[in-house]
Scaffold this active site. Structure first.
Site, PDB file in Angstrom:
ATOM      1  N   HIS A 195      17.759   5.195  71.737  1.00 36.86           N
ATOM      2  CA  HIS A 195      19.058   4.507  71.763  1.00 36.86           C
ATOM      3  C   HIS A 195      19.483   4.056  70.359  1.00 36.86           C
ATOM      4  O   HIS A 195      20.243   3.102  70.216  1.00 36.86           O
ATOM      5  CB  HIS A 195      19.035   3.297  72.711  1.00 36.86           C
ATOM      6  CG  HIS A 195      18.523   3.614  74.072  1.00 36.86           C
ATOM      7  ND1 HIS A 195      19.303   4.198  75.044  1.00 36.86           N
ATOM      8  CD2 HIS A 195      17.279   3.448  74.632  1.00 36.86           C
ATOM      9  CE1 HIS A 195      18.579   4.360  76.152  1.00 36.86           C
ATOM     10  NE2 HIS A 195      17.356   3.929  75.917  1.00 36.86           N
ATOM     11  N   SER A 240      32.545  11.882  45.327  1.00 36.81           N
ATOM     12  CA  SER A 240      33.865  11.499  45.788  1.00 36.81           C
ATOM     13  C   SER A 240      34.884  11.736  44.679  1.00 36.81           C
ATOM     14  O   SER A 240      34.567  11.613  43.491  1.00 36.81           O
ATOM     15  CB  SER A 240      33.867  10.015  46.184  1.00 36.81           C
ATOM     16  OG  SER A 240      35.182   9.527  46.312  1.00 36.81           O
ATOM     17  N   LYS A 288      29.450   7.490  44.753  1.00 36.15           N
ATOM     18  CA  LYS A 288      29.061   8.128  46.013  1.00 36.15           C
ATOM     19  C   LYS A 288      28.380   9.477  45.813  1.00 36.15           C
ATOM     20  O   LYS A 288      28.676  10.210  44.878  1.00 36.15           O
ATOM     21  CB  LYS A 288      30.283   8.310  46.913  1.00 36.15           C
ATOM     22  CG  LYS A 288      30.841   7.024  47.489  1.00 36.15           C
ATOM     23  CD  LYS A 288      31.910   7.327  48.527  1.00 36.15           C
ATOM     24  CE  LYS A 288      31.286   8.025  49.731  1.00 36.15           C
ATOM     25  NZ  LYS A 288      32.313   8.503  50.659  1.00 36.15           N
ATOM     26  N   GLU A 333      27.060  17.539  57.103  1.00 35.81           N
ATOM     27  CA  GLU A 333      28.343  17.249  57.742  1.00 35.81           C
ATOM     28  C   GLU A 333      29.062  18.534  58.126  1.00 35.81           C
ATOM     29  O   GLU A 333      29.655  18.636  59.213  1.00 35.81           O
ATOM     30  CB  GLU A 333      29.214  16.406  56.809  1.00 35.81           C
ATOM     31  CG  GLU A 333      28.747  14.965  56.697  1.00 35.81           C
ATOM     32  CD  GLU A 333      29.580  14.147  55.729  1.00 35.81           C
ATOM     33  OE1 GLU A 333      29.381  12.924  55.700  1.00 35.81           O
ATOM     34  OE2 GLU A 333      30.421  14.717  55.000  1.00 35.81           O
TER      35      GLU A 333
END
Length: 464
Positions: free
Chosen positions: A158, A279, A285, A292
């Site tokens: 979970h 980025s 970043k 992804e």
């Protein structure tokens, strides 16, 4: 208006240009050209073998088809929209090379059984390639796992901390998923590898063909027993797309974990520059673009499976033009799966690094050893459900006091239950918690090392 096609002498005029473009498949079924040539060579040999054409004509056709193949490879033959589809394109060029004998190639054959044969030859080849990609992916998983048998990582259910694990054990879970994918493709292969060649348009042919001869030449395991089924069956394509979808499910799940692990909140891995991007506006970043994209591309393969199911669900026997829509989905799924397997293999091999110190800290900062306290009590005669409730109580009070279980004094343990002794601290240490789970298939170090040996044996098996 466009030039009248081979099949169109029945018609008074040619297709409207827009309809010709709409009807044509050459823009994508050119992918099948070498498979079409291979299938046609086998068909030509069979026509000569059965006496339908002369041996000399058969040899002319086979040689001419090979010339078409070489011209295509050398980019000298690049058919356009006027060819309609790859089958007409090859036959037209063949006839230009060998003359009227080229017009005999289509004897005892329909485009319906021809395209079915081509698609199976293509998919058979691609399944072999994908299985090899899977083996390379599995090998990298094993390479990393062997380095991290005793590296601990929090295990989750979970998405909540559950129990600590061997990192190798965690990676081997993905190895097993890939192994099922590898085996599943082998099963799909057996139903891909059935020849529809000779089924004709739908009812077979009046010519004395030998379907088993062409099947043997093309290394098919068997032939379709029913001509209607042979030209209209796409179960094999649906099964492949199901298998491809499951591969993408597994890659997407791993991708999601990599994305989480690379976040500042987890900090379990560091992404290397070779497999990450920055980025356009935030210089600090480092983005996990590879996982992804894999996660995103999964939807494409799912979509192709759904499309294929919808195409097939309402088709009466036998062949219908709807089946032209099967190819783009199959081609794109093949390319997507191969690209994603390759990308994830590279990412694992050279694009990320596990932060072992951070992982070591992570398994000491939670209550994931609570189950082992209950097991400790149960091993000393306390009924498990009673032990479970006692541990739940101590977790609650410890959290209220801002303590972890390892921080409790022995007196506090003994107040909970008199069977607790000084060995409780060793029993709940993360390394012991992992090591103690020595049941078959568990995360215990002994079991993990044995699992690695078994896995190495599996990947050494020939991929097909």
């Amino acid at each position: 208006m466009t030039e009248k096609q081979t099949w169109s002498q029945r018609f008074e005029s040619a297709l409207h240009p827009a309809i010709a473009r709409f009807n044509a498949s050459i823009s994508f079924d050119i992918e099948l050209i070498e498979y079409d040539i291979t299938g046609s060579q086998a068909h030509a040999k069979m026509l000569a073998h059965t006496g339908i054409i002369s041996p000399e004509e058969g040899e002319q056709l086979v040689t001419g088809l090979e010339q078409v193949r070489q011209e295509y490879r050398q980019r000298k033959f690049q058919p356009g929209i006027d060819a309609e589809d790859v089958h007409f394109a090859v036959e037209k060029r063949l006839t230009e090379i060998v003359g009227d004998v080229g017009k005999k190639l289509h004897t005892a054959r329909s485009r319906n059984d021809q395209v079915g044969t081509d698609t199976r030859l293509y998919l058979r080849d691609q399944i072999q390639q994908i299985r090899q990609y899977l083996r390379e992916f599995q090998t990298v998983l094993l390479d990393i796992a062997e380095q991290h048998v005793e590296t601990l990582i929090p295990g989750y259910t979970h998405l909540q901390r559950a129990q600590p694990l061997s990192l190798a054990h965690h990676l081997l879970a993905y190895f097993q998923m890939a192994q099922r994918d590898w085996e599943r493709l082998e099963d799909v292969y057996s139903r891909v590898n059935i020849s529809p060649l000779g089924c004709g348009a739908l009812a077979g042919t009046t010519f004395p063909i030998d379907r088993h001869y062409t099947a043997e030449l093309l290394k098919f395991d068997s032939v379709y027993a029913n001509s209607l089924d042979g030209v209209s069956d796409r179960d094999f394509a649906i099964e492949f797309l199901c298998a491809a979808s499951l591969i993408m499910v597994h890659l997407s799940r791993l991708s999601e974990e990599v994305i989480l692990w690379s976040s500042e909140e987890f900090r379990f891995i560091t992404l290397k520059d070779s497999c990450a991007t920055g980025s356009s506006i935030m210089p600090q970043k480092k983005n996990p673009d590879v996982p992804e994209l894999v996660r995103g591309k999964t939807g494409r393969v799912f979509g192709h499976l759904q499309a294929m199911l919808v195409i097939m669900k309402g088709l009466p026997l036998a062949y219908n033009k709807d089946l032209q829509e099967d190819k783009e989905g199959i081609f794109d799924s093949v390319n997507t799966v191969k690209a994603c397997l390759e990308a994830m293999t590279i990412l694992l091999r050279e694009g990320l690094e596990f932060r072992t110190q951070r992982l070591a800290e992570a398994v000491t900062e939670d209550f994931s050893n609570a189950t082992d306290v209950a097991d400790y009590l149960a091993a000393r005669g306390v009924p498990f459900r009673e032990a479970y409730n006692l541990v739940g109580k101590v977790v609650k009070t410890s959290m209220a006091a801002g303590k972890l279980l390892k921080d409790l004094q022995l007196e506090e343990w003994q107040q909970l239950h008199p069977v607790f002794a000084a060995d409780i601290y060793e029993a709940i240490s993360p390394r012991q918690v992992v090591s103690a789970r020595n049941s078959y298939g568990g995360t215990g170090f002994v079991q993990v090392r044995q699992a690695l040996i078994t896995a190495r044996t599996q990947v050494s098996h020939e991929y097909l």
